[in-house]
Design an enzyme around this catalytic site. Sequence first.
Site, mmCIF file in Angstrom:
data_model
loop_
_atom_site.group_PDB
_atom_site.id
_atom_site.type_symbol
_atom_site.label_atom_id
_atom_site.label_comp_id
_atom_site.label_asym_id
_atom_site.label_seq_id
_atom_site.Cartn_x
_atom_site.Cartn_y
_atom_site.Cartn_z
ATOM 1 N N GLY A 50 0.789 -1.225 0.000
ATOM 2 C CA GLY A 50 0.000 0.000 0.000
ATOM 3 C C GLY A 50 0.822 1.276 0.000
ATOM 4 N N HIS A 51 2.133 1.159 -0.029
ATOM 5 C CA HIS A 51 3.007 2.354 0.078
ATOM 6 C C HIS A 51 4.064 2.307 -0.993
ATOM 7 C CE1 HIS A 51 5.605 5.366 2.065
ATOM 8 N NE2 HIS A 51 4.502 5.724 2.687
ATOM 9 N N PHE A 52 3.929 2.684 -2.100
ATOM 10 C CA PHE A 52 2.745 3.149 -2.804
ATOM 11 C C PHE A 52 2.583 2.266 -4.024
ATOM 12 C CE2 PHE A 52 4.619 6.933 -0.805
ATOM 13 C CZ PHE A 52 3.563 7.362 -0.026
#
EC number: 4.2.1.59
Length: 144
Positions: A50-52
């Site tokens: 999720g990053h990124f």
Amino acid sequence: MKKVMTATEIMEMIPNRYPICYIDYVDEIIPNEKIIATKNVTINEEFFQGHFPGNPTMPGVLIIEALAQVGSILILKMDQFEGETAYIGGINKAKFRQKVVPGDVLKLHFEIVKLRDFVGIGKATAYVEDKKVCECELTFIVGR
């Protein structure tokens, strides 16, 4: 370079476990003074989900966490703190100079600046290919 401590030995000293143990091995320790350790950053790290998306970048706070874990090892190697746990008491002067991405080898340096009783201050710096990527001053507290 020969490893001074393996991942197994690290986990015997600090309570951090997957997915939040950010040290692969320790390269060098000068007791009561400084330590250098390594984190091999791979695309398999959970935080990259999720990053990124499309631009995987290691979160800066996790670089600081890795530095704190390295500092914990140095502190807990001191005779007076054997069997204790080191906690982050404060983060000062944090600076992020470039991003850390999959494939990077993060070299984590921690040097004790001041120690009084169960509280101390350390200078923490992370490098990728001899380039400073993060630096901060960490206050630590030792307890159970």
